[in-house]
Write a protein that holds these residues in place. Structure first.
Motif, short mmCIF file in Angstrom:
data_model
loop_
_atom_site.label_atom_id
_atom_site.label_comp_id
_atom_site.label_asym_id
_atom_site.label_seq_id
_atom_site.Cartn_x
_atom_site.Cartn_y
_atom_site.Cartn_z
N HIS A 61 -15.27 -8.40 0.85
CA HIS A 61 -14.01 -7.66 0.88
C HIS A 61 -13.92 -6.65 -0.28
N ARG A 62 -12.99 -5.72 -0.14
CA ARG A 62 -12.67 -4.79 -1.22
C ARG A 62 -11.18 -4.89 -1.52
N VAL A 63 -10.83 -4.87 -2.79
CA VAL A 63 -9.42 -4.92 -3.18
C VAL A 63 -9.10 -3.63 -3.94
N VAL A 64 -7.93 -3.09 -3.65
CA VAL A 64 -7.57 -1.78 -4.17
C VAL A 64 -6.12 -1.79 -4.63
N SER A 65 -5.84 -1.06 -5.69
CA SER A 65 -4.48 -0.99 -6.22
C SER A 65 -3.68 0.13 -5.55
N LEU A 66 -2.41 -0.15 -5.34
CA LEU A 66 -1.50 0.85 -4.78
C LEU A 66 -0.85 1.72 -5.85
N ILE A 67 -0.95 1.30 -7.10
CA ILE A 67 -0.12 1.89 -8.14
C ILE A 67 -0.93 2.06 -9.43
N GLY A 68 -0.56 3.05 -10.22
CA GLY A 68 -1.23 3.29 -11.49
C GLY A 68 -1.05 2.13 -12.45
N ASN A 69 -1.79 2.18 -13.56
CA ASN A 69 -1.78 1.05 -14.49
C ASN A 69 -1.50 1.47 -15.93
N ALA A 108 -2.19 -19.90 -1.28
CA ALA A 108 -2.91 -20.49 -0.14
C ALA A 108 -3.04 -19.49 1.01
N GLU A 109 -1.98 -18.69 1.22
CA GLU A 109 -2.04 -17.68 2.28
C GLU A 109 -3.07 -16.60 1.95
N LEU A 110 -3.14 -16.18 0.68
CA LEU A 110 -4.14 -15.18 0.29
C LEU A 110 -5.55 -15.75 0.42
N GLU A 111 -5.72 -17.01 0.05
CA GLU A 111 -7.03 -17.64 0.20
C GLU A 111 -7.45 -17.65 1.66
N ARG A 112 -6.49 -17.90 2.55
CA ARG A 112 -6.79 -17.89 3.99
C ARG A 112 -7.26 -16.50 4.42
N ILE A 113 -6.59 -15.47 3.92
CA ILE A 113 -6.98 -14.10 4.26
C ILE A 113 -8.39 -13.80 3.77
N PHE A 114 -8.67 -14.22 2.54
CA PHE A 114 -9.95 -13.86 1.93
C PHE A 114 -11.12 -14.72 2.42
N THR A 115 -10.84 -15.79 3.14
CA THR A 115 -11.94 -16.55 3.74
C THR A 115 -12.35 -15.98 5.08
N THR A 116 -11.69 -14.92 5.53
CA THR A 116 -12.09 -14.22 6.75
C THR A 116 -13.49 -13.64 6.56
N PRO A 117 -14.42 -13.92 7.45
CA PRO A 117 -15.79 -13.43 7.24
C PRO A 117 -15.93 -11.92 7.38
N PRO A 126 -15.37 -8.07 6.77
CA PRO A 126 -14.93 -7.34 5.58
C PRO A 126 -13.53 -6.74 5.76
N LEU A 127 -12.70 -6.91 4.75
CA LEU A 127 -11.35 -6.36 4.74
C LEU A 127 -11.13 -5.49 3.51
N VAL A 128 -10.24 -4.53 3.66
CA VAL A 128 -9.69 -3.82 2.51
C VAL A 128 -8.28 -4.35 2.30
N VAL A 129 -8.02 -4.92 1.13
CA VAL A 129 -6.71 -5.49 0.84
C VAL A 129 -6.11 -4.74 -0.34
N ALA A 130 -4.95 -4.13 -0.11
CA ALA A 130 -4.27 -3.35 -1.14
C ALA A 130 -3.22 -4.20 -1.82
N ALA A 178 -6.02 0.31 4.19
CA ALA A 178 -5.96 -1.13 3.96
C ALA A 178 -5.72 -1.89 5.26
N ASP A 179 -6.43 -3.01 5.40
CA ASP A 179 -6.21 -3.90 6.54
C ASP A 179 -5.00 -4.80 6.31
N VAL A 180 -4.74 -5.11 5.04
CA VAL A 180 -3.59 -5.92 4.64
C VAL A 180 -3.08 -5.36 3.32
N THR A 181 -1.76 -5.30 3.18
CA THR A 181 -1.15 -4.86 1.93
C THR A 181 -0.28 -6.01 1.40
#
Length: 319
Positions: free
Chosen positions: A144-152, A107-116, A118-122, A210-213
């Motif tokens: 928004h853009r989502v980005v990984s902090l770590i290899g896969n 629910a907290e992540l949904e709140r972040i992503f409903t921000t109009p 644009p954010l970069v979220v890591a 990132a605006d939020v990690t």
């Protein structure tokens, strides 16, 4: 040859269970009423409602904040200087606290992503974050853009089972930037080579802005996720523990004071070190096994936000 689906995978059975769950939890109908509505016995209606929950067809969230949890959240914020804290209701002893934490975190992540704007979220990775993303509703958040902090990639070349970046992007329909390199390089030269690859440089640069990690946290006992998932050997885990490792974030081990260890596999990581800048770092973690790592991360100000459960919150406040 019998081409029928097994009963547990029968779509019509799942449809019936989902309908029963909807009628019970949303429609407010009794099991007798559901039985009449669906034309089944009361016993079958009861089984269908139970299955709707057990198979994850119906997800229950409590929108009303519980006062005791709010008090714990305020106490944690004051004790550790947190900018954000959410505390989920506790479950009986022996229950997995992730069951109650994941919906609150989602629910907290949904709140972040409903921000109009644009954010970069890591994002980090791991079991906890994977469970949280599975709880998230689909959100129209292509801005928004989502980005990984770590290899896969593990040392044997296999992909990380608990990487979340693709699943997050699927929930948001947003551009996503995985870090398509091994989590840990074999030597410093390989680490430098991976980090200089154009696509990796771009991903790391984006993560640094990132605006939020959002991260989980790993314990450093014998069940350390880094070891259990095959990223480091038992000898490498023992080496980090001998150096004082109390936990890890995005694969990077830190000591009991929340200081990153300049030794061992930490020197070979391709991941981005958290915090990446002065913006919020939200950690989602719960359970007794995570408490030493959480205390250390809080002590070292590696995180500025925490989403946890009632029992973990009380333990963190008890010392």
């Amino acid at each position: 040859m019998n081409r029928h689906l097994p009963k547990e995978a029968d779509p019509s059975s799942l449809d019936e269970a989902a309908r029963a769950g909807w009628l019970y939890y949303v429609g407010g109908m009794t099991q007798d009423q559901i039985a009449r509505e669906l034309g089944v016995s009361r016993q079958r209606a009861q089984r269908l409602v139970a299955r709707a929950i057990s198979d994850g067809l119906i997800r229950v969230r409590i929108d009303h904040p519980i006062s005791a949890c709010m008090d714990l959240a305020r106490a944690l914020q004051q004790r550790y200087g947190l900018d954000l804290c959410r505390v989920a209701p506790g479950l009986p002893d022996g229950a997995d606290p992730l069951v109650t934490v994941a919906p609150v975190a989602a629910a907290e992540l949904e709140r972040i992503f409903t921000t109009p704007d644009p954010l970069v979220v890591a994002f980090g990775t791991g079991r906890t974050l994977r469970a949280v993303i599975e709880e998230m509703q689909f959100v129209d958040a292509a801005q928004h853009r989502v980005v990984s902090l770590i290899g896969n990639v593990a040392p044997d070349g296999s992909a990380s089972f608990y990487e979340v970046i693709m699943r997050v992007a699927d929930k948001l329909r947003a551009p996503h930037y995985p870090m398509a390199v091994p989590v840990i390089a074999t030597d410093p030269a390989d680490r430098d080579h991976y980090q200089l690859l154009p696509h990796v440089k771009n991903t790391r640069s984006l993560a640094a802005r990132a605006d939020v990690t959002v991260v989980g946290i790993g314990q450093m006992e014998d069940d350390a996720p880094l070891h259990v998932d095959g990223f480091i050997s038992k000898a490498e885990l023992d080496h980090l523990r001998a150096a004082g490792a109390a936990g890890e974030i995005a694969g990077r081990a830190f000591d009991g004071d929340g200081r990153y260890i300049e030794d061992g596999t930490n020197l070979l990581l391709t991941s981005v070190q958290v915090p990446v800048n002065d913006n919020p770092v939200i950690c989602i973690a719960s359970g007794e096994r995570k408490q030493p790592a959480l205390r250390a991360a809080l002590r070292g100000r590696l995180i500025t936000g925490l989403i946890t459960d009632e029992h973990t919150a009380m333990a963190l406040l008890s010392r």
